[in-house]
Write an enzyme that holds these catalytic residues in place. Sequence first.
Site, PDB file in Angstrom:
ATOM      1  N   SER A  76      38.169  36.543  40.216  1.00 33.88           N
ATOM      2  CA  SER A  76      39.549  36.248  40.588  1.00 33.88           C
ATOM      3  C   SER A  76      40.528  36.109  39.432  1.00 33.88           C
ATOM      4  CB  SER A  76      39.603  34.975  41.438  1.00 33.88           C
ATOM      5  OG  SER A  76      39.004  33.890  40.751  1.00 33.88           O
ATOM      6  N   HIS A  92      41.929  28.469  38.690  1.00 29.18           N
ATOM      7  CA  HIS A  92      42.631  29.706  38.330  1.00 29.18           C
ATOM      8  C   HIS A  92      43.726  29.471  37.289  1.00 29.18           C
ATOM      9  CE1 HIS A  92      41.038  30.723  42.444  1.00 29.18           C
ATOM     10  NE2 HIS A  92      40.542  31.674  41.676  1.00 29.18           N
ATOM     11  N   ASP A 134      44.448  24.051  41.463  1.00 28.87           N
ATOM     12  CA  ASP A 134      43.135  24.183  42.109  1.00 28.87           C
ATOM     13  C   ASP A 134      41.990  24.009  41.119  1.00 28.87           C
ATOM     14  OD1 ASP A 134      43.237  26.529  40.646  1.00 28.87           O
ATOM     15  OD2 ASP A 134      42.971  27.865  42.365  1.00 28.87           O
TER      16      ASP A 134
END
Length: 274
Positions: A44, A254, A251
């Site tokens: 990601s 990221h 979060d």
Amino acid sequence: MVYRNTMLPYLLLLLLAHAGWVTTADLATNCSLVKNIFILAGQSNISGRGGVINHSLRPGVINQSWDGVIPRECESNPSILRLSGGLRWVEAQEPLHKDIDVNNTVGVGPGMPFANTVLKKDPSIGVIGLVPCAVGGTSITEWAPGGFLYKEMIKRTKAAARGSGKIRAMLWYQGESDTKTLEDAKMYKVRLERFFKHVRHDLELPNLQVIQVGIATALGPYIELVREAQREINIGNVKYVDAKGLQIGPDYTHLTTAAQVHLGEMLADAFLGN
């Protein structure tokens, strides 16, 4: 980070191709323009989550959107193209992985600031072609040679190289998913070296430059084992860029948009040898 079926986006691309929506002419439209090809692969943080916001206040519930903010360093440039999910060269714009990592909400990644920085520091380099292949939540075993993600990456890269362009490097950012178990963390170095060697073999580029990013976050307790494995990769022409210290989003997984811009610039400096 939420695990999802990583095969679905590529199955959709295959259906598009077989439906006749993608033609050889589409691929060739800008193929002759692209001089420098860069693979973007991993999970990601290279797919891009900069500016992605989770609006849910309930733990474990995902309700995400991208804020649409595009920094100057990530703006489109006629000299930067991307290979779309349908194997067409199009002008690159954020989010680069919008039709690749389709089961996730994607945002700003390091690809555009990387390409813009390379062009700024070496204006004579020519048109850059980015080949996004990353899928969020994937482990190194899901990228194993012969597996679905691996074969799609090789197929996309070979399609990108059908013209006069040269594959210059692979930008690789992955490993967060391999911090969850001690076994995976201990096996990471072996699996990653095997992956790099097979990529070079299957692309017939034994000295292909690999620029890998040292992970800054983790999904499990074994982050330092994976980071150590990344630093100790023992094959030639593999450069290491460390993401540790870059700004992390709320979060705790990221990179923020600002961090992605910084990372892209770091990757460009590594490629250019600065």
